[in-house]
Design an enzyme around this catalytic site. Structure first.
Site, mmCIF file in Angstrom:
data_model
loop_
_atom_site.group_PDB
_atom_site.id
_atom_site.type_symbol
_atom_site.label_atom_id
_atom_site.label_comp_id
_atom_site.label_asym_id
_atom_site.label_seq_id
_atom_site.Cartn_x
_atom_site.Cartn_y
_atom_site.Cartn_z
ATOM 1 N N CYS A 166 26.140 -1.715 -18.989
ATOM 2 C CA CYS A 166 25.218 -2.706 -18.401
ATOM 3 C C CYS A 166 24.137 -3.020 -19.425
ATOM 4 O O CYS A 166 24.169 -2.506 -20.554
ATOM 5 C CB CYS A 166 24.628 -2.177 -17.094
ATOM 6 S SG CYS A 166 23.886 -3.470 -16.078
ATOM 7 N N GLY A 199 23.452 -7.763 -22.836
ATOM 8 C CA GLY A 199 22.459 -8.841 -22.870
ATOM 9 C C GLY A 199 21.039 -8.408 -23.127
ATOM 10 O O GLY A 199 20.392 -8.889 -24.035
ATOM 11 N N GLU A 216 16.900 -10.967 -24.200
ATOM 12 C CA GLU A 216 16.277 -11.270 -22.895
ATOM 13 C C GLU A 216 14.825 -10.801 -22.755
ATOM 14 O O GLU A 216 14.373 -10.475 -21.664
ATOM 15 C CB GLU A 216 17.131 -10.678 -21.741
ATOM 16 C CG GLU A 216 18.559 -11.206 -21.725
ATOM 17 C CD GLU A 216 19.422 -10.647 -20.572
ATOM 18 O OE1 GLU A 216 18.853 -10.240 -19.542
ATOM 19 O OE2 GLU A 216 20.655 -10.640 -20.719
ATOM 20 N N HIS A 253 22.552 4.154 -17.569
ATOM 21 C CA HIS A 253 21.599 4.502 -16.514
ATOM 22 C C HIS A 253 20.890 5.810 -16.797
ATOM 23 O O HIS A 253 20.006 6.214 -16.059
ATOM 24 C CB HIS A 253 22.306 4.555 -15.165
ATOM 25 C CG HIS A 253 22.949 3.241 -14.836
ATOM 26 N ND1 HIS A 253 24.219 2.918 -15.269
ATOM 27 C CD2 HIS A 253 22.497 2.160 -14.182
ATOM 28 C CE1 HIS A 253 24.508 1.701 -14.867
ATOM 29 N NE2 HIS A 253 23.482 1.212 -14.211
ATOM 30 N N GLU A 300 0.831 -1.203 0.000
ATOM 31 C CA GLU A 300 0.000 0.000 0.000
ATOM 32 C C GLU A 300 0.867 1.256 0.000
ATOM 33 O O GLU A 300 0.560 2.251 -0.654
ATOM 34 C CB GLU A 300 -0.900 0.034 1.251
ATOM 35 C CG GLU A 300 -1.890 -1.108 1.378
ATOM 36 C CD GLU A 300 -1.277 -2.368 1.977
ATOM 37 O OE1 GLU A 300 -0.033 -2.464 2.086
ATOM 38 O OE2 GLU A 300 -2.048 -3.270 2.349
ATOM 39 N N TRP A 301 1.932 1.173 0.766
ATOM 40 C CA TRP A 301 2.851 2.322 0.915
ATOM 41 C C TRP A 301 3.462 2.698 -0.429
ATOM 42 O O TRP A 301 3.482 3.856 -0.816
ATOM 43 C CB TRP A 301 3.928 1.888 1.914
ATOM 44 C CG TRP A 301 5.017 2.845 2.231
ATOM 45 C CD1 TRP A 301 4.990 3.819 3.193
ATOM 46 C CD2 TRP A 301 6.326 2.906 1.644
ATOM 47 N NE1 TRP A 301 6.201 4.474 3.223
ATOM 48 C CE2 TRP A 301 7.034 3.943 2.298
ATOM 49 C CE3 TRP A 301 6.971 2.185 0.641
ATOM 50 C CZ2 TRP A 301 8.347 4.274 1.966
ATOM 51 C CZ3 TRP A 301 8.277 2.508 0.317
ATOM 52 C CH2 TRP A 301 8.950 3.545 0.966
ATOM 53 N N ASP A 320 26.490 -13.929 -15.983
ATOM 54 C CA ASP A 320 26.514 -12.645 -15.268
ATOM 55 C C ASP A 320 26.681 -12.838 -13.767
ATOM 56 O O ASP A 320 25.992 -13.651 -13.167
ATOM 57 C CB ASP A 320 25.177 -11.909 -15.484
ATOM 58 C CG ASP A 320 25.005 -11.430 -16.914
ATOM 59 O OD1 ASP A 320 26.012 -11.052 -17.541
ATOM 60 O OD2 ASP A 320 23.844 -11.414 -17.395
ATOM 61 N N GLU A 327 28.737 -7.324 -4.105
ATOM 62 C CA GLU A 327 27.908 -6.858 -2.996
ATOM 63 C C GLU A 327 27.732 -7.903 -1.903
ATOM 64 O O GLU A 327 27.328 -7.583 -0.802
ATOM 65 C CB GLU A 327 26.554 -6.372 -3.508
ATOM 66 C CG GLU A 327 25.682 -7.497 -4.025
ATOM 67 C CD GLU A 327 24.374 -6.961 -4.597
ATOM 68 O OE1 GLU A 327 24.426 -5.980 -5.341
ATOM 69 O OE2 GLU A 327 23.339 -7.545 -4.288
HETATM 70 N N1 GLN Z 1 22.562 -9.629 -18.835
HETATM 71 C C1 GLN Z 1 21.912 -8.737 -17.931
HETATM 72 C C2 GLN Z 1 21.270 -7.604 -18.717
HETATM 73 O O1 GLN Z 1 21.809 -7.236 -19.717
HETATM 74 C C3 GLN Z 1 22.868 -8.167 -16.925
HETATM 75 C C4 GLN Z 1 22.184 -7.267 -15.935
HETATM 76 C C5 GLN Z 1 23.044 -6.783 -14.791
HETATM 77 O O2 GLN Z 1 24.242 -6.704 -14.884
HETATM 78 N N2 GLN Z 1 22.447 -6.439 -13.692
HETATM 79 O O3 GLN Z 1 20.271 -7.057 -18.305
HETATM 80 ZN ZN ZN Z 2 25.400 -4.775 -15.200
#
Ligand code: GLN
Ligand code: ZN
Length: 766
Positions: free
Chosen positions: A732, A438, A490, A700, A19-20, A605, A611
């Site tokens: 990415c 990808g 993908e 990004h 809900e939040w 990947d 992390e």
């Molecule tokens: N193969 C993934 C993509 O291209 C890799 C995503 C990622 O590094 N978080 O979305």
């Molecule tokens: Zn990535």
């Protein structure tokens, strides 16, 4: 006054059915006005407090609720607003608050980073030279609210000054103390006001104590907490730590605070050991985090009771508070709505509300005697045993495959240099081969088709045909752009972990098992509850189809074992590395299948590898070696001619560069665009002798990079990397981007590669 027997550290914000989140997003979209928004948020917060009260929790946290992030809340409480946002002093408005978190047309949002080793991301406070001020006493306000509306005498939760400044940026190391000195009087003022209001308990979070601190850092604690104590001597301040064992244990015990909160779940036994070694001061209270705040399994009551008994030998029960190991923010809200989960599994699980119940039951067990909870104990061991002994967890083939690994070292047949030659002959790629990571744009249309398919509105074959069309379209686009190594895109995947989890046995998905990742964004981690079993190819349909459409190589695309592990809730009856190896064995089958079907480049990947690093340095090596092992288990069975790629996205690459070398992947692609300089430095100090693509443009942001910018990035990389090993790719996957900007950006990238090749040729000829 009754003694306090139990407590909670923080309750999930997002609501039973998010809900939040929905409310936030409606407000941002302008579908609801500010007054209604605030009213409804107040309602959610009050309801959460009420729930905790009804459960029978003695010390209920207040001020842990937030409209975005608790670190940002702390920053704005001190009037910390980056200069690029409008702010004229005083209480920070709701508008500015969200601007800092989300950015505006003209000002980028504050950076976001991971909250210790969890999957929660906080907004990094940007300290600058302006003096912080206490512009509102949030803990006080929330305390009053709980008291007035629900007659709850809550426990304000405040992020402690040392952790707060440590997690902030905008100062140099040697200015650390100066900043602390600025904040301490403000914290003292908060506490003074709380004391005046009659607040009895305060939880001051200093999780930084669970990381590796220097002695200097630690000395600060004594001074700071003395000042805080003197400011409000009547307040019972609990210094709260979590996520690991506490460093400088003996010194921490002597700090002038009323109580100490320790994590007895994620400390690998360290806190109990230290407790036994140093004892516990007579005048202090121990807040014992015995219920796991980060995983979703039901606690084993028998084990927990014996843990409490051990603790009780050192700290008598009238000075013992039972609580979760950390805020419950890291687990979903309640199991109540999970109607379709397998019963054996569900009975052995516990989300936030169920965890509070466990705390209450343990409290009864401790204070009124074990006999009074005998029924619960019996029931509890039955359900846990049932899951442990179920066929889900006892697959003979998996068990024997794992056993056979005892002495097995997964390695490629030939060393990289030999493979490289063979691969060059096999692929005939140009210098600086271009490729992508990808995924291609997951447009509304893609998502709509998947949704319709899941709802049964379109058939399997209609959905498959749609995916195939997308693949075909994008193979053509990639050829037109002139990329050298292609991907299928993908389109069939919502999420890179979920997709594999749905195709492997041993995984389960809940309906409402969401946890907050950042802001309104929630994730629903899969549960790895049983043995992981390969049930047939997961990716070859799409990949083989894509390869059939082109003469250029198409990379197969898999998610690595460590990423799958780190982004899931993982069973705890066997060691984590064993689960990683089970996943790796399944992935190895997939790698073999792809290879058998003519896919000779395979990317595995591992964006989550870094992390997962433990908070403490001394634990890194063990983690990294098990990660490397699992990766190699998944990838080394291939022929020398088959090229294994991997991809990771983060900076601070230097920390793990040795492990990355050991992965022995033929090609690695890494995100760098936002931290290009730093990464280049890493390679100045380290040589890397295998194929490598440093992301040359930042995916990004929707901005299309200029040719010069890319050439510049390539140039800089070539100063430290061997041109014969260098690949050119975005940093990415492109799934969050629009189609037009993706195509435009990739065109510039391919141009940049051509330019760079020419430049190098000229250089060689001279
Ligand atoms: N193969 C993934 C993509 O291209 C890799 C995503 C990622 O590094 N978080 O979305
Ligand atoms: Zn990535």
């Amino acid at each position: 006054m009754n003694i306090v027997k139990n407590s909670n550290l923080g309750y999930p914000r997002i609501g039973e059915k998010r809900e939040w989140k929905k409310l936030l997003e409606r407000f941002w979209a302008g579908d609801i006005d500010k007054e209604a928004f605030i009213n409804q948020m107040d309602g959610i917060r009050i309801q959460h407090l009420q729930k905790q009260k009804d459960q029978g929790i003695n010390l209920i946290p207040v001020g842990d609720f937030t409209l975005y992030d608790h670190v940002l809340d702390t920053a704005v409480m001190f009037g910390i607003v980056p200069k690029r946002f409008k702010y004229h002093g005083g209480k920070v408005s709701l508008e500015t608050y969200f601007e800092i978190a989300r950015g505006t047309k003209d000002a980028v949002a504050s950076e976001m980073t991971k909250w210790f080793n969890t999957n929660y991301h906080y907004i990094v406070p940007e300290l600058d030279q302006s003096t912080p001020k206490l512009v509102e006493n949030r803990p006080l306000q929330f305390y009053k609210e709980a008291k007035q509306k629900l007659e709850i005498k809550g426990k304000p939760v405040i992020m402690g000054p040392i952790t707060f400044v440590k997690l902030s940026k905008g100062y140099k190391e040697d200015e650390f103390k100066t900043f602390i000195d600025q904040f301490v009087p403000l914290y003292a003022e908060i506490l003074r006001q709380l004391q005046m209001e009659g607040v009895e308990w305060v939880q001051m979070d200093e999780p930084i104590l669970s990381t590796t601190l220097t002695n200097e850092d630690f000395t600060l604690f004594k001074d700071v907490y003395q000042v805080l104590h003197d400011a409000a001597p009547n307040i019972k301040l609990i210094l709260q730590t979590y996520f690991e064992g506490v460093e400088h244990f003996e010194d921490v015990l002597s700090l002038p605070v009323h109580g100490l909160g320790l994590d007895f779940v994620h400390d690998q036994g360290q806190n109990l050991k230290e407790l036994k070694k140093y004892g516990f001061p007579d005048e202090k209270v121990l807040a014992a985090g015995v219920i796991d705040g980060r995983n979703i399994w039901r606690a084993n009551l028998t084990d927990k009771l014996s843990l409490l008994e051990e603790i009780e030998q050192i700290v008598p029960k009238n000075r013992l508070i039972i609580q979760p190991s950390s805020s419950l923010l890291h687990v979903p809200v309640t199991l109540r709505n999970e109607e379709t989960l397998n019963e054996v599994l569900k009975d052995a699980m516990s989300f936030a509300d169920e965890k509070l119940h466990e705390i209450v039951v343990l409290t009864r067990g401790l204070h009124e005697g074990k006999e009074t909870i005998q029924n619960e104990i019996t029931q509890n061991s039955i359900v846990i045993q049932e899951l442990n002994e179920s066929s889900f967890r006892n697959n003979v083939n998996v068990k024997s495959a794992i056993k056979n690994l005892d002495t097995y070292k997964p390695e490629r047949d030939a060393p990289f240099e030999v493979r490289q030659k063979l691969q060059e002959e096999a692929f005939h790629l140009p210098l600086f081969p271009t490729t992508t990571i990808g995924s291609f744009p997951q447009t509304k249309e893609v998502r709509k088709h998947r949704l319709n398919w899941r709802k049964g509105e379109i058939t399997d074959s209609e959905y498959e045909a749609y995916i195939k069309d997308e693949i075909k379209k994008w193979i053509q686009i990639q050829e037109d752009i002139g990329l050298d190594v292609l991907v299928h895109g993908e389109f069939e995947r919502t999420d890179m972990v979920e997709y594999f989890g749905e195709k492997l046995a041993g995984f389960q998905f809940t309906k409402f098992g969401w946890v907050q990742s950042y802001g309104s964004r929630c994730v629903k981690p899969p549960l790895i509850y049983g043995d992981v079993i390969y049930q047939g190819s997961m990716t070859s349909n799409e990949t083989v189809y894509a390869q059939s459409l082109t003469n250029r190589p198409v990379k197969g695309m898999l998610t690595g074992p460590i990423t799958i592990l780190n982004w899931s809730f993982v069973r705890e009856d066997i060691p984590r590395h064993e689960v990683a190896n089970q996943i790796a064995l399944a992935l190895c089958e997939e790698v073999k299948t792809l290879e058998k079907n003519g896919i000779n480049m395979i990317q595995v990947d591992e964006p989550a590898l870094r992390e997962g690093l433990p908070l403490k340095r001394e634990k890194w090596e063990n983690y990294l070696s098990t990660a490397v092992y699992a990766f190699k288990l998944a990838t080394t069975s291939v022929r020398n001619e088959t090229q294994i790629h991997t991809h990771m996205c983060y900076s601070n690459f230097e920390d793990i560069i040795d492990a990355i070398k050991e992965l022995d992947a033929d090609v690695i692609s890494i995100e760098t665009s936002r931290s290009h300089g730093e990464l280049i430095n890493a390679f100045e100090n380290n040589t890397y002798g295998k194929g490598i693509g440093l992301g040359v443009y930042d995916i990004h942001s929707p901005r299309i990079p200029s040719l010069d910018e890319l050439l510049n990035n390539i140039d800089r990389a070539l100063h430290v990397l061997d041109p014969r090993l260098f690949w050119i790719n975005p940093d990415c996957g492109l799934k969050t981007r629009g189609i037009d900007e993706t195509v435009a950006g990739l065109k510039v990238m391919v141009d940049a590669a051509k330019n760079a090749r020419k430049k190098l040729l000229i250089k060689c000829e001279n």
